[in-house]
Design a protein around this motif. Structure first.
Motif, PDB file in Angstrom:
ATOM      1  N   MET A   1     -51.118  66.085  25.903  1.00 37.57           N
ATOM      2  CA  MET A   1     -52.102  64.721  26.549  1.00 37.57           C
ATOM      3  C   MET A   1     -53.372  64.175  25.631  1.00 37.57           C
ATOM      4  N   PRO A   2     -53.241  63.025  25.163  1.00 41.83           N
ATOM      5  CA  PRO A   2     -53.953  61.945  24.707  1.00 41.83           C
ATOM      6  C   PRO A   2     -55.899  62.424  25.091  1.00 41.83           C
ATOM      7  N   LYS A   3     -56.177  63.212  24.579  1.00 40.64           N
ATOM      8  CA  LYS A   3     -57.828  62.397  25.312  1.00 40.64           C
ATOM      9  C   LYS A   3     -58.239  61.474  24.666  1.00 40.64           C
ATOM     10  N   ILE A   4     -59.423  61.319  26.046  1.00 42.76           N
ATOM     11  CA  ILE A   4     -60.178  59.492  25.812  1.00 42.76           C
ATOM     12  C   ILE A   4     -61.071  58.982  26.228  1.00 42.76           C
ATOM     13  N   LEU A   5     -62.397  59.287  25.655  1.00 46.83           N
ATOM     14  CA  LEU A   5     -63.123  59.197  26.069  1.00 46.83           C
ATOM     15  C   LEU A   5     -63.930  57.502  26.181  1.00 46.83           C
ATOM     16  N   ALA A   6     -64.157  56.650  27.686  1.00 44.10           N
ATOM     17  CA  ALA A   6     -64.087  55.699  27.570  1.00 44.10           C
ATOM     18  C   ALA A   6     -65.786  55.210  28.125  1.00 44.10           C
ATOM     19  N   PHE A   7     -66.346  54.447  27.833  1.00 48.95           N
ATOM     20  CA  PHE A   7     -68.055  54.082  28.114  1.00 48.95           C
ATOM     21  C   PHE A   7     -68.603  52.755  27.458  1.00 48.95           C
ATOM     22  N   SER A   8     -68.891  52.510  27.590  1.00 51.12           N
ATOM     23  CA  SER A   8     -69.586  51.314  28.205  1.00 51.12           C
ATOM     24  C   SER A   8     -70.712  50.482  26.955  1.00 51.12           C
ATOM     25  N   GLY A   9     -71.464  49.852  26.709  1.00 51.02           N
ATOM     26  CA  GLY A   9     -72.854  50.171  25.676  1.00 51.02           C
ATOM     27  C   GLY A   9     -73.576  49.286  26.403  1.00 51.02           C
ATOM     28  N   SER A  10     -73.034  49.713  28.091  1.00 49.43           N
ATOM     29  CA  SER A  10     -74.733  48.531  28.527  1.00 49.43           C
ATOM     30  C   SER A  10     -74.793  50.100  29.925  1.00 49.43           C
ATOM     31  N   SER A  11     -75.623  50.731  29.829  1.00 50.36           N
ATOM     32  CA  SER A  11     -76.087  51.676  30.986  1.00 50.36           C
ATOM     33  C   SER A  11     -76.583  50.998  32.379  1.00 50.36           C
ATOM     34  N   ARG A  12     -76.604  49.468  32.631  1.00 48.99           N
ATOM     35  CA  ARG A  12     -77.534  48.808  33.258  1.00 48.99           C
ATOM     36  C   ARG A  12     -76.363  49.239  34.474  1.00 48.99           C
ATOM     37  N   LYS A  13     -77.335  49.261  36.450  1.00 51.33           N
ATOM     38  CA  LYS A  13     -76.301  49.576  36.500  1.00 51.33           C
ATOM     39  C   LYS A  13     -75.476  48.606  37.247  1.00 51.33           C
ATOM     40  N   GLY A  14     -73.974  48.217  37.790  1.00 49.70           N
ATOM     41  CA  GLY A  14     -73.386  47.254  38.451  1.00 49.70           C
ATOM     42  C   GLY A  14     -73.060  46.563  36.978  1.00 49.70           C
ATOM     43  N   SER A  15     -72.873  46.921  35.873  1.00 46.09           N
ATOM     44  CA  SER A  15     -72.689  46.170  34.409  1.00 46.09           C
ATOM     45  C   SER A  15     -71.273  46.107  34.988  1.00 46.09           C
ATOM     46  N   PHE A  16     -71.060  44.504  33.738  1.00 43.82           N
ATOM     47  CA  PHE A  16     -69.660  43.478  33.576  1.00 43.82           C
ATOM     48  C   PHE A  16     -69.073  44.796  32.915  1.00 43.82           C
ATOM     49  N   LEU A  69     -67.217  63.063  21.603  1.00 43.41           N
ATOM     50  CA  LEU A  69     -67.009  62.205  20.311  1.00 43.41           C
ATOM     51  C   LEU A  69     -65.471  63.237  19.791  1.00 43.41           C
ATOM     52  N   ILE A  70     -66.199  64.698  19.993  1.00 38.36           N
ATOM     53  CA  ILE A  70     -65.688  65.878  18.939  1.00 38.36           C
ATOM     54  C   ILE A  70     -64.082  65.638  19.817  1.00 38.36           C
ATOM     55  N   ASP A  71     -64.571  66.456  21.074  1.00 38.36           N
ATOM     56  CA  ASP A  71     -63.020  66.396  21.537  1.00 38.36           C
ATOM     57  C   ASP A  71     -62.697  65.320  22.760  1.00 38.36           C
ATOM     58  N   HIS A  72     -62.528  63.935  21.903  1.00 37.39           N
ATOM     59  CA  HIS A  72     -61.719  63.023  22.117  1.00 37.39           C
ATOM     60  C   HIS A  72     -61.104  62.603  20.844  1.00 37.39           C
ATOM     61  N   GLN A  73     -59.891  62.319  21.475  1.00 39.02           N
ATOM     62  CA  GLN A  73     -59.035  61.954  20.218  1.00 39.02           C
ATOM     63  C   GLN A  73     -59.218  59.867  19.936  1.00 39.02           C
ATOM     64  N   GLY A  74     -59.840  59.174  21.206  1.00 39.23           N
ATOM     65  CA  GLY A  74     -59.220  58.212  21.372  1.00 39.23           C
ATOM     66  C   GLY A  74     -60.368  57.716  21.754  1.00 39.23           C
TER      67      GLY A  74
END
Length: 191
Positions: A1-16, A69-74
């Motif tokens: 099962m592929p492991k994916i890390l998802a995040f945005s470059g914003s830490s703002r509450k309610g970030s689009f 980052l190391i633990d996820h392939q995508g």
């Protein structure tokens, strides 16, 4: 099962951009990926400084983020556009994670061989696409294969409903496809 890390470059509450990456992450999960969604604000890091690193080593939050980052392939990354580039928060996190923990460590161990899909949204008419040019270049330079498809959603302040979904179904499907294609690419890569 592929492991994916998802995040945005914003830490703002309610970030689009956090809402945007969640759309792609949901689609990746539905496609069969093991997806971890994080907020970079939960990993506060000082501005990278070689003197600070030499004197104190890598901060604990850097070590935690780098291990993710190391633990996820995508990677699924949504980045706001700051003056035609990606956010300082995202750049700083990447800079810290690119550093070696020990001398024998391979260069860029947290990034090399990874795959990524990138996206952005902005209140402006271009949706943050100018920042994606620089983000794609940076990620490619540190050994990440960035898939060719990307999405930039304009008018962010009007694009999402109260549940964080994109109101426009074509946009929603296009962003979802980023998560699906990344999952499929990782599945092929891992075979």
């Amino acid at each position: 099962m592929p492991k994916i890390l998802a995040f945005s470059g914003s830490s703002r509450k309610g970030s689009f951009n956090t809402m945007l990456v969640s759309v792609a992450a949901t689609a990746a999960r539905d496609e069969g990926a093991d997806v971890t969604i994080i907020n970079l604000g939960d990993y506060p890091m000082p501005i990278y400084n070689a003197d600070l690193e030499a004197e104190h080593g890598m901060p604990q939050h850097v070590l935690e983020f780098k291990q993710l980052l190391i633990d996820h392939q995508g990677l699924l990354i949504a980045s706001p556009e700051y003056n035609s580039a990606f956010s300082p928060l995202l750049k700083n996190a990447i800079d810290w994670a690119s550093r070696k923990q020990i001398q024998e460590e391979e260069p860029l161990v947290a990034f090399r061989g990874k795959y990524a899909s990138i996206m952005s949204t902005s209140p402006g008419a271009l949706g943050g696409i100018r920042g994606l040019v620089f983000l794609r270049m940076l990620l490619g330079n540190i050994g990440i294969t960035v898939l060719p498809d990307q999405q930039a959603i304009p008018q962010a302040h009007q694009a999402f409903d109260q549940n964080g979904s994109l109101k426009n179904q074509q946009q929603h499907q296009a962003v979802s496809k980023l998560g699906i294609k990344l999952t499929q690419s990782l599945g092929t890569y891992m075979e």
